[in-house]
Scaffold this motif. Structure first.
Motif, PDB file in Angstrom:
ATOM      1  N   GLU A 226       7.937 -16.662  20.867  1.00 44.18           N
ATOM      2  CA  GLU A 226       8.679 -15.829  21.798  1.00 44.18           C
ATOM      3  C   GLU A 226       8.005 -14.485  22.059  1.00 44.18           C
ATOM      4  N   ALA A 318       9.312  -0.431  23.308  1.00 42.05           N
ATOM      5  CA  ALA A 318      10.414  -1.185  22.708  1.00 42.05           C
ATOM      6  C   ALA A 318      10.790  -0.525  21.387  1.00 42.05           C
ATOM      7  N   PRO A 333      15.467  -0.233  23.895  1.00 43.52           N
ATOM      8  CA  PRO A 333      15.002  -1.411  24.636  1.00 43.52           C
ATOM      9  C   PRO A 333      14.424  -2.462  23.694  1.00 43.52           C
ATOM     10  N   ARG A 334      14.753  -3.717  23.964  1.00 46.95           N
ATOM     11  CA  ARG A 334      14.285  -4.818  23.137  1.00 46.95           C
ATOM     12  C   ARG A 334      13.357  -5.709  23.947  1.00 46.95           C
ATOM     13  N   ASN A 336      11.957  -9.050  25.499  1.00 47.81           N
ATOM     14  CA  ASN A 336      12.662 -10.180  26.113  1.00 47.81           C
ATOM     15  C   ASN A 336      14.061  -9.813  26.601  1.00 47.81           C
ATOM     16  N   GLY A 337      14.329  -8.521  26.713  1.00 54.35           N
ATOM     17  CA  GLY A 337      15.607  -8.073  27.253  1.00 54.35           C
ATOM     18  C   GLY A 337      15.533  -7.723  28.723  1.00 54.35           C
ATOM     19  N   GLY A 338      14.393  -7.982  29.356  1.00 55.91           N
ATOM     20  CA  GLY A 338      14.198  -7.620  30.749  1.00 55.91           C
ATOM     21  C   GLY A 338      13.462  -6.303  30.886  1.00 55.91           C
ATOM     22  N   PRO A 369      17.927  -9.184  34.233  1.00 54.72           N
ATOM     23  CA  PRO A 369      18.545  -8.087  33.499  1.00 54.72           C
ATOM     24  C   PRO A 369      17.562  -6.929  33.347  1.00 54.72           C
ATOM     25  N   GLN A 371      16.931  -2.859  31.287  1.00 51.63           N
ATOM     26  CA  GLN A 371      17.336  -1.964  30.217  1.00 51.63           C
ATOM     27  C   GLN A 371      16.954  -0.533  30.594  1.00 51.63           C
ATOM     28  N   GLY A 415       7.280  -9.266  24.680  1.00 52.64           N
ATOM     29  CA  GLY A 415       8.066 -10.479  24.686  1.00 52.64           C
ATOM     30  C   GLY A 415       7.493 -11.466  25.688  1.00 52.64           C
ATOM     31  N   ASP A 417       8.954 -13.544  27.618  1.00 52.22           N
ATOM     32  CA  ASP A 417       9.737 -13.701  28.845  1.00 52.22           C
ATOM     33  C   ASP A 417       9.656 -12.484  29.763  1.00 52.22           C
ATOM     34  N   ASP A 418       9.364 -11.317  29.212  1.00 55.50           N
ATOM     35  CA  ASP A 418       9.400 -10.096  30.013  1.00 55.50           C
ATOM     36  C   ASP A 418       8.390 -10.069  31.161  1.00 55.50           C
TER      37      ASP A 418
END
Length: 432
Positions: A226, A318, A333-334, A336-338, A369, A371, A415, A417-418
């Protein structure tokens, strides 16, 4: 209703290939141009007269590229939608007299570019890449993508306090990499080696912009893959996402109410003050010439700029699990949180309330999403090309990006996905 995502993990796979193929700003813009060419864009020379035809065009200048797509029938006062980013990353760059050595070692004299995490360059296998200028005035890209250089750390037996007092590196004495052994170091050895690598005749190279890079390829990381570890995410992650978004929006772009633009600058890491930096004239010159090529006047130029919006896309921080106290307690901010919206009331970032509304609407349209990021009040805040773009051109600018760890390291972490979430948001923004 939100739009479906058009980019997915395949985008992240492609990002990793882009990072590996772009060890210098010059390689990054060449790869960006190649991708845009496949989407139908064509290069225009700054020294030529420009016409007002529709379609995708781009300008290359050193380590910077500005690309734009003019829809059929676009009026001279049509506003622009700009995604701004930068192509450079902190690293070690070769000095004008590069041959150095002593005590039987052959070394390369380097200068520190930007603000790298110096310790991240220690004991790492490094290649050498950049741009060569030849005797006839032409340029050639070079990439020695194999273990060639190494900055060896002093053994703990000779620095017993390193784990208690901390590592202290002198930029002049301790960061010069080794690349072999010799008791007879001669001026010109390194460039002669590079000429041979490129198949050039001796003495053909008269100028160079060379830099070290980690040869370890980008890789997925973590139990579920991930995360992504790799070099130069700051800020080629944004360059890659913006390139993908511009190429995608140019398909069926004839109905666009805006002219979509990618502006990827060099020299952000040392202040942007160059002919290829965001504080230089490149972007303004391209936008103005586009207006005038379509028969516009100064009034049209003013109207176009007044309706223009720029997203300044750069990586941000992050929350770090080992140093959470360094972050603002209500803004974590995390990965993969966008993507993140970056705010600083002292204008280290250009975002204001109206800019936040633009970004919120963009992410809602994309179904992405986002952040919020703001610095801890007790910590100095970094900056981006955002405030420079806003002040220099009078363009509304919003600072956004992707949250990462290990920023300015030779190898950073994001991440998985980001990257594609950012690309989807940029596509929605360029679509208007």
């Amino acid at each position: 209703m939100s739009a479906p995502h058009r980019f997915d993990r395949g985008h992240t796979d492609d990002l990793m290939s882009f990072l590996a193929a772009s060890p210098s700003p010059y390689h990054a813009v060449a790869n960006t141009a190649q991708r845009l060419e496949k989407a139908g864009f064509r290069q225009v020379a700054e020294t030529d007269a420009w016409d007002g035809t529709s379609g995708g065009k781009y300008v290359l200048r050193g380590g910077a590229i500005v690309a734009w797509y003019v829809p059929e029938g676009a009026a001279p006062h049509t506003p622009f939608r700009i995604v701004g980013a930068h192509t450079d990353s902190p690293n070690l760059r070769v000095k004008p007299v590069p041959d150095l050595g002593g005590h039987g070692w052959r070394q390369v004299a380097v200068e520190i570019y930007g603000g790298p995490l110096l310790n991240s360059w220690l004991d790492r296998d490094l290649g050498l890449a950049g741009r060569l200028t030849l005797r006839d005035g032409t340029s050639r890209l070079v990439d020695v993508d194999r273990p060639l250089l190494r900055v060896p750390q002093l053994a703990i037996h000779l620095d017993r306090a390193v784990n208690t007092d901390g590592l202290k590196l002198d930029k002049q004495r301790h960061l010069q990499p080794i690349w072999g052994m010799s008791d007879d170091v001669r001026e010109g050895d390194l460039i002669a080696f590079v000429e041979e690598e490129c198949g050039l005749a001796p003495g053909e190279v008269t100028g160079w912009d060379l830099m070290a890079h980690s040869v370890e390829p980008p890789a997925y990381l973590g139990r579920d893959r991930e995360l992504v570890a790799g070099p130069r995410m700051d800020n080629l992650l944004s360059v890659h996402a913006a390139t993908a978004a511009l190429a995608a929006v140019s398909t069926g772009a004839e109905q666009l109410p805006y002219i979509p633009v990618l502006a990827a600058f060099d020299h952000e890491e040392n202040g942007s003050q160059s002919d290829t930096g965001a504080d230089g004239p490149l972007l303004g010159s391209v936008l103005e010439r586009s207006v005038f090529a379509r028969g516009g006047t100064y009034e049209d130029r003013a109207r176009a700029f007044a309706g223009t919006i720029c997203l300044s896309s750069d990586t941000g921080h992050a929350v770090h699990p080992n140093y959470a106290e360094r972050h603002d307690p209500t803004h974590h901010p995390r990965v993969n949180g966008g993507p993140i919206l970056k705010v600083n009331v002292n204008n280290r970032y250009a975002t204001d309330g109206s800019g936040r509304a633009v970004w919120a609407a963009t992410c809602e349209k994309a179904g992405v999403p986002f952040q919020n990021f703001v610095s801890n009040n007790s910590m100095p805040c970094g900056t981006t090309i955002g405030p420079i773009t806003a002040a220099r051109h009078g363009i509304k600018t919003v600072d956004i990006g992707v949250a990462i760890l290990s920023m300015h390291s030779a190898r950073e972490l994001c991440g998985a996905d980001d990257p594609h979430l950012l690309a989807n948001a940029l596509l929605a923004f360029l679509e208007g």
